[in-house]
Design a protein around this motif. Sequence first.
Motif, mmCIF file in Angstrom:
data_model
loop_
_atom_site.group_PDB
_atom_site.id
_atom_site.type_symbol
_atom_site.label_atom_id
_atom_site.label_comp_id
_atom_site.label_asym_id
_atom_site.label_seq_id
_atom_site.Cartn_x
_atom_site.Cartn_y
_atom_site.Cartn_z
ATOM 1 N N VAL A 1 40.824 33.216 37.629
ATOM 2 C CA VAL A 1 40.551 33.488 36.214
ATOM 3 C C VAL A 1 39.073 33.467 35.874
ATOM 4 O O VAL A 1 38.696 33.704 34.724
ATOM 5 C CB VAL A 1 41.280 32.457 35.312
ATOM 6 C CG1 VAL A 1 42.781 32.570 35.469
ATOM 7 C CG2 VAL A 1 40.818 31.039 35.613
ATOM 8 N N ALA A 2 38.189 33.169 36.856
ATOM 9 C CA ALA A 2 36.760 33.055 36.551
ATOM 10 C C ALA A 2 35.933 33.546 37.723
ATOM 11 O O ALA A 2 36.421 33.680 38.853
ATOM 12 C CB ALA A 2 36.396 31.607 36.208
ATOM 13 N N LEU A 3 34.648 33.816 37.441
ATOM 14 C CA LEU A 3 33.677 34.256 38.443
ATOM 15 C C LEU A 3 32.512 33.276 38.463
ATOM 16 O O LEU A 3 32.170 32.672 37.437
ATOM 17 C CB LEU A 3 33.173 35.662 38.122
ATOM 18 C CG LEU A 3 34.205 36.792 38.212
ATOM 19 C CD1 LEU A 3 33.648 38.073 37.619
ATOM 20 C CD2 LEU A 3 34.632 37.023 39.659
ATOM 21 N N HIS B 1 29.923 32.110 48.959
ATOM 22 C CA HIS B 1 29.811 33.361 49.725
ATOM 23 C C HIS B 1 30.894 34.347 49.318
ATOM 24 O O HIS B 1 30.633 35.556 49.165
ATOM 25 C CB HIS B 1 29.913 33.050 51.219
ATOM 26 C CG HIS B 1 29.864 34.277 52.088
ATOM 27 N ND1 HIS B 1 28.723 35.027 52.256
ATOM 28 C CD2 HIS B 1 30.841 34.892 52.818
ATOM 29 C CE1 HIS B 1 28.977 36.047 53.053
ATOM 30 N NE2 HIS B 1 30.258 35.980 53.413
ATOM 31 N N ARG B 2 32.116 33.837 49.118
ATOM 32 C CA ARG B 2 33.216 34.720 48.713
ATOM 33 C C ARG B 2 32.934 35.342 47.342
ATOM 34 O O ARG B 2 33.171 36.527 47.115
ATOM 35 C CB ARG B 2 34.519 33.915 48.680
ATOM 36 C CG ARG B 2 35.766 34.781 48.570
ATOM 37 C CD ARG B 2 37.020 33.928 48.540
ATOM 38 N NE ARG B 2 37.090 33.027 49.675
ATOM 39 C CZ ARG B 2 37.133 31.702 49.576
ATOM 40 N NH1 ARG B 2 37.114 31.131 48.377
ATOM 41 N NH2 ARG B 2 37.206 30.945 50.647
ATOM 42 N N GLN B 3 32.395 34.544 46.433
ATOM 43 C CA GLN B 3 32.059 35.066 45.108
ATOM 44 C C GLN B 3 30.909 36.068 45.184
ATOM 45 O O GLN B 3 30.878 37.056 44.438
ATOM 46 C CB GLN B 3 31.682 33.910 44.185
ATOM 47 C CG GLN B 3 32.863 33.028 43.777
ATOM 48 C CD GLN B 3 33.825 33.728 42.842
ATOM 49 O OE1 GLN B 3 33.416 34.339 41.866
ATOM 50 N NE2 GLN B 3 35.116 33.681 43.164
ATOM 51 N N HIS B 4 29.956 35.821 46.103
ATOM 52 C CA HIS B 4 28.851 36.771 46.274
ATOM 53 C C HIS B 4 29.375 38.130 46.734
ATOM 54 O O HIS B 4 28.936 39.187 46.234
ATOM 55 C CB HIS B 4 27.853 36.205 47.280
ATOM 56 C CG HIS B 4 26.727 37.142 47.604
ATOM 57 N ND1 HIS B 4 25.763 37.503 46.678
ATOM 58 C CD2 HIS B 4 26.419 37.810 48.753
ATOM 59 C CE1 HIS B 4 24.911 38.352 47.234
ATOM 60 N NE2 HIS B 4 25.287 38.550 48.493
ATOM 61 N N MET B 5 30.309 38.122 47.684
ATOM 62 C CA MET B 5 30.893 39.383 48.156
ATOM 63 C C MET B 5 31.682 40.060 47.030
ATOM 64 O O MET B 5 31.671 41.297 46.907
ATOM 65 C CB MET B 5 31.812 39.107 49.352
ATOM 66 C CG MET B 5 31.110 38.489 50.551
ATOM 67 S SD MET B 5 29.711 39.489 51.129
ATOM 68 C CE MET B 5 30.567 40.966 51.654
#
Length: 687
Positions: free
Chosen positions: A318-320, A418-422
């Motif tokens: 639900v968020a970034l 890292h996952r959020q960066h991708m």
Amino acid sequence: MASGDDDDPIIEEIDVYLAKSLADKLYLFQYPVRPSTMTYDDVDHLTAKIKPKQQRVELEMAINTMSPNYCRSKGEQIALNVDGTAFDETNTYSAKMMDKQTFSSIQATTNTSRYAAAVFRKGELHVTPLTGILQMRPSFSYLDKADNKTREREAANEGGDSSQDEAEEEAKAITVRFARPESEQARQRRIQSYEFLQRKQAEEPWVHLHYHGVKDGRSEHERQYLFCQSVDASENSELVKTPKEYLAMLMPPLAEEKVVKPVGPSNVLSMAQLRTLPLGEQVKTLMKNVKVMPFANLMGLLASGTDSTSVLRCIQQVALLVQGNWVVKSDVLYPKNTFSPHSGVPAEVLCRGRDFVMWRFTLERSVMRKEIASIIKLPPEDVKEFLEHVATPRINRGWEFMLPTDVDFIKKHPDVAHRQHMLWLGIQSKLEKVFNFVKEDFMPKNSPQSEPVHVSGEQRLKMAQERAQENQSSLQKDLDARRAGSSIHIKQEPLSDKEYEPMDTSSPPCSSSIPNGSVNGYPSATSPGFDHTNGNTPSLELQDFVIKTFRKHFVLTLNELKRLFNLHLASMPAGRKVFHSISDHMLQDAMLLCNCKQIMVPFPAQSTAAPDEQKVFGLWETGEDFDKHRRLLYDVFTKNYRIRRNIIQTRLAQEFGDASKADIDRLLKECCISHAGMWYLKGTIQS
């Protein structure tokens, strides 16, 4: 049981009868403002009226104006204030004197099923259930009437002066508005509002009554109805029960009470209700309301013992992640097939525009609203709403991200970061196609993209002290030369092939994640002019400026010191250049060399203060005996960012004995500022 009966023999048996003649109209009046020995039985009752549905009663009783305890002048003054000088049939006091008082009732209890009035006669007890228990208290409504009279007279005087000169008013256009249909929830809130209940109570008409005294013949007649009219046991079936039925009446079985939940706004959810939801719904509801939140704060709002791994799994749905903080996704705020409440723009377009705003904040701390609006091309109201969700407006700096970068979360959960960066790279590619731009358009020119290196405050202080020790001899020579009045300054400095970067007072350029090539306000190892071993020593002129400034202000934030330094530069004569390039950490080194120290003020987690505004420095040593008072004050502010005066006074008394009021006033005046009854260090109050 037999022995118990012998010890407690029955002395007398009394028959109990239930009288019903007055069951629906019997009230018990209580007068709590007077003792039971001072009854109103002998007082003349002028009028009586009742509202049966509300069980509200009003009684008017005469006041003995001939009593020696009655103040005639006060009574006349009250009557004059209430009724004025004109005689009218509607006057409250027709005798031009306060000769009566009104008693108004309030319900002592709303449930009278356990109460009854009983009379005992000839060995029989007759019980009549009570309809209501009312407490009669004096009413002061005549004071409200006096206030209304005063306002009417003032309005008449003001209107009378200008009414003669009034000309005919010009015709004005009026706007006709139609009320939207009322929803069921809005109707429930309106029905339960205080104004609605007051209006409904006022709608019930008064029923006027005739009062009969205690010794009146009609009262004697009515009192006979307190006795049961029929003493036949068959007709008094309520009191003729089997032992089992009687026991059930005395101790009824427990029944679950139905708790009526108050009807509240649809967007309000209490913490108790929140924790009844599944974990995913809890996280979604919190993020939808808060919009942006550090992970530590989110864990604090959830129930203790909640697994952080499960929360991480839920929040990524639900968020970034933006600058180490979690920002609610656009499609959660603007679901499919919905529209903007401001402009009617579809949710899909709103989501693309808001994603662009959040993506920009992954690159830099501040953005300009006009630049955002020119690219996403949405109405100003929607753009402002996007920015208000995650940013705070700053003077001459655009909109700055609301929270400081949460470096601890990024270090603790590198896989999530890292996952959020991708994920952001994928969003970026979609935005580039929609808005026709490339990332390089928003990158600062000639700015090397380097990974920030975190340097703690303790490390910075240690490095500054090492540089000061290395250059102590050169500083002493410069100081001796200055005292001797020499116009030539001999300054021995270690050679360095790097120069300090100039102090930046404009909007910070972007880096990969931290602005100005710094972390927590300190330049990184790759920033220009950052030398861990051979740093340039602050000049004597800079130290002189710092000493004079702190002698005047005593406590300053780094941001305020930079502002004062820029004003100092602007006030210097044209053509005179004493300071060539001053970096932030050079300014901090100068403060450390001038007997100033940083005060580690614990700002709140939701503070909107910029990093430079959270660095607070205080003058530590001036050679005065009063220095110990300041140092104690600084220590108090390391525990809390705002304190009360009595806390300071108590600490001073504990450390130095009784401190005089003059000393406390001087201490607070030099170092603090007051707001809403609390004291803050200078520069730490956020507007």
